[in-house]
Enzyme design. Structure first.
Site, PDB file in Angstrom:
ATOM      1  CG  HIS A 128      -1.940  -1.046   1.277  1.00 56.92           C
ATOM      2  ND1 HIS A 128      -2.809  -1.294   0.239  1.00 56.92           N
ATOM      3  CD2 HIS A 128      -2.214  -1.967   2.234  1.00 56.92           C
ATOM      4  CE1 HIS A 128      -3.592  -2.327   0.564  1.00 56.92           C
ATOM      5  NE2 HIS A 128      -3.238  -2.761   1.767  1.00 56.92           N
ATOM      6  CG  ASP A 164      -2.780  -8.463   1.061  1.00 60.76           C
ATOM      7  OD1 ASP A 164      -2.034  -8.775   2.003  1.00 60.76           O
ATOM      8  OD2 ASP A 164      -3.760  -7.697   1.189  1.00 60.76           O
ATOM      9  CG  HIS A 166      -6.319  -5.195   2.160  1.00 61.87           C
ATOM     10  ND1 HIS A 166      -5.750  -6.069   3.064  1.00 61.87           N
ATOM     11  CD2 HIS A 166      -7.420  -4.680   2.749  1.00 61.87           C
ATOM     12  CE1 HIS A 166      -6.484  -6.057   4.178  1.00 61.87           C
ATOM     13  NE2 HIS A 166      -7.504  -5.232   4.018  1.00 61.87           N
ATOM     14  CG  ASP A 252      -4.768  -9.863   3.968  1.00 58.33           C
ATOM     15  OD1 ASP A 252      -4.596 -10.417   2.858  1.00 58.33           O
ATOM     16  OD2 ASP A 252      -4.440  -8.675   4.191  1.00 58.33           O
TER      17      ASP A 252
HETATM   18 ZN    ZN Z   1      -3.903  -7.106   3.060  1.00 62.17          ZN
END
Ligand code: ZN
Length: 321
Positions: A128, A164, A166, A252
């Protein structure tokens, strides 16, 4: 033909630093992971590389100098919250530089053929972080730093696969106009952090078509993630013919994860690893560097990393798309 590899595992007690208290991204993740690796007996006889923290030059290939100065100032003054999600302590920049340095070292050893395959088990995560700021628990864009290092070390094309839960917005941003780094991300989308990663985000200019996003709905599991890899990413990776594959390996999306809200299993991650390892064997001499991103249930994280590592050691299916 055997496609067995011995995957180098990058781990260091320092990754249990960067103390964040009750934050989900905390040192207990690494404690659970270390226990799972020890219990599975998978570290015996495995190469344990020795490496240096990422240099300023390596970081500045993707990060703004002013941001790196700011991180130095914040840590020198004891740290604090950088944004609503991201905490920085006095040792955090050193820990993050060690992680990014591990990725650079693994990339160098992979490209030289000395050690084609590696798994970097670092924290904090990286995907990120954008060029000019920290974001979403991430300080330095570990995988992006690794991709830039590969390019400056002579690799023509680098493919990044991000599983991931996200969206890997930071990695996407850094290579959005670049046709030499293919960025593929599958993630939960819709009212979910960081909000980017719609299918229509495909790159810009020379980079158009070299960013590929597969957004999923909450609750989807193994089959949806696998379909993203086989049906969408696979044909693109095959066309791209990378010299190196990097994986943003977050865990995750696991059903046990407190943040992800998806339904993947340990076996599902092993399946994704099998697919990607197969691409690396078929297209780029087995050269694959996986880098830990998220994964906030320490037990599920440990099991998933162990099963992924077993697949990386054993090679993939040697088959593309
Ligand atoms: Zn993540």
């Amino acid at each position: 033909m055997s496609n067995s590899h011995q995957t180098a595992v990058y781990r260091d007690a320092a990754f249990q630093g960067h103390e964040t208290g009750e934050h989900p991204e905390n040192p207990r993740r690494m404690v659970g992971l270390e226990r799972a690796l020890a219990d599975a007996g998978v570290l015996v006889g495995r190469p344990s590389p020795v490496w240096d923290p990422a240099t300023r030059e390596q970081l500045a290939r993707v990060h703004d100098e002013r941001y790196l100065d700011q991180l130095e100032r914040i840590t020198a003054s004891g740290g604090g919250w950088i944004d609503g999600d991201t905490l920085c302590g006095p040792d955090s920049l050193d820990v993050a530089r060690l992680g990014a340095g591990a990725v650079c070292h693994a990339v160098g050893a992979s490209l030289s053929g000395e050690q084609p395959r590696a798994f970097v088990l670092c924290r904090p995560p990286g995907h990120h972080a954008v060029a000019a700021r920290a974001m979403g628990f991430c300080l330095l864009g570990n995988v992006a730093v690794g991709a830039a290092h590969a390019r400056s070390s002579g690799a023509e094309r680098v493919a990044i696969l991000d599983w991931d839960v996200h969206h890997g917005n930071g990695t996407q941003d850094m290579f959005y106009e670049d046709d030499r780094v293919l960025v593929c991300s599958v993630h939960r989308h819709g009212g979910f952090f960081p909000g980017t990663g719609a299918a229509g985000e495909r790159g810009r200019g020379a980079g158009e078509g070299f960013t590929i996003n597969v957004p999923l709905r909450a609750g989807q599991g193994d089959a949806a993630f696998e379909a993203a890899f086989t049906d969408v990413f696979g044909p693109a990776v095959e066309r791209f013919r990378p010299d190196l594959i990097l994986v943003s390996a977050g865990f995750d999306a696991h059903a046990a994860d407190p943040l992800g809200g998806m339904g993947m299993t340990d076996a599902g991650f092993a399946r994704l690893a099998t697919i990607v390892a197969g691409w690396s064997d078929a297209l780029c001499g087995g050269r694959l560097v996986a880098v830990l991103e998220g994964g906030y249930d320490p037990d599920a994280l440990g099991r998933s990393v162990v099963s992924t590592l077993a697949v990386l050691d054993g090679g993939g299916e040697g088959r593309v798309s």
